[in-house]
Design a protein around this motif. Sequence first.
Motif: not given
Length: 458
Positions: A401-403, A416-422, A424-432, A447-454
């Motif tokens: 799912n996540l790239l 920074s990358g792509y993922v589909t949320t729970a 079913g919405k495809p989103i792009v994200f960047s965390v610096l 950061v992994e915990s944050y993105l996983t929760a989101y």
Amino acid sequence: MEIKDALLQKLQSLLIIFFAVIGFTACITHKKIQASPTHAAADIQQTIITQTADPLDSLLNNPALKGAQAGICIAPADSGNYWLQYQADKYFIPASNMKLFTCYAAMQYLGDSLTALRYVDKGNGTVEVEPNGDPSFLVSDFAVQPVFQFLQQQKNILITTANWKDEPLGAGWAWDDYTEDYMAERSAMPVYGNVAKFTYGGVMPACFENKINNPYQIRSRFYAIKRGIGNNNFEMIPSGREIKSIQVPFFTAQNGLLAQLLTDTLHVPVSESNFTLNRLLPDVQRIHSQPTDSLLKIMMHRSDNFFAEQSLLMVSNELLGEMNDKKIINHLLQTDFANLPQKPKWVDGSGLSRYNLVTPADLVTVLQKMKSSFGMARLSAILPSANAGTLSGYYKPFAGNLLAKTGTLSNHVSISGYVTTASGKPIVFSVLVNNHVSSAAAVRRAVESYLTAYIRSH
């Protein structure tokens, strides 16, 4: 006194009534919960969820980010308003997330396969060759070597590097990393990835064997290698541990080195010249080496700095007729990346430089642009997925799912990358994250915990 006593008595009466009402309400509530244990558990669970800190607050308050700066941008994968912005318009050192810019340029302008060199056949087995900066020549990642096969068939080779208009090391690179294999020097025609490989009993390329100043114990216990600044003089350094092999970048600007390396490898006479190859003439031909995406996949999966630098230089040679990172970066910022939310400070192809500055919103826009230009099928074949490449051990629940592209420099972490949320919405994200003083692993896990929760909550 009587008035005061009367007021006090009234106040006491009011307080008694007030606490009685509270007690009665609490008693009713308590009885209601007792009468419905299932409902009570649900109420308690809902209370816990309500009182739990927001994922963003949890990230920002994580001890791993103490004293650090963070920027976050999340948006729909195609286009549209941002879903979340936290310092998304602020500039950060992106580390290897800068490779996303380079990857876009390479996908856009290098074609299906890499142009390794251009040449003119002068007859009688003599060819004039102009290299194109291809980093795959004689690199073990690529078993098939069309350039080697072509050049080995010639009787005499004249090679020019007149189109090389750059420096071996990038602006803002850490000078004391010059002997680290992740910081190989750039050049017009890389050979063996521009690194010398020392193993038990010798060195490859073999021309450096006579450059070893102190070759003790070369055939037994191994050593560390020290190379002089601005030369190819190597010294064996005693090491507390046994090392079977080590790769050290060689100094590419040594006079006549390219011709020597090619002559030794091809067993064909090679000489360097300063002629300019007019690529518009009809007799100019090309030799292609590797499928472009095969190089880009390695570049992104292991975050290969050398492949990234040379890829940007190849784009420069294709578009501008010379290899110059400053010129091609300026060109791309004025054309392909002219509409970024904030203008980046972009200085190299790999992200090795701490001079690079980019915003999370910029990276989200680049990701959206890559998706619209190339499609997710092609991107999926190039970018590392969850628990693969530089993401190994991370985001395991999102495999397939996540790239994403990661980035790491001392005190700086990015993804920074792509993922589909729970939902079913495809989103792009960047965390610096910049200027952290904890371990990079701790920041990556936060950061992994944050993105996983989101992802799971949307």
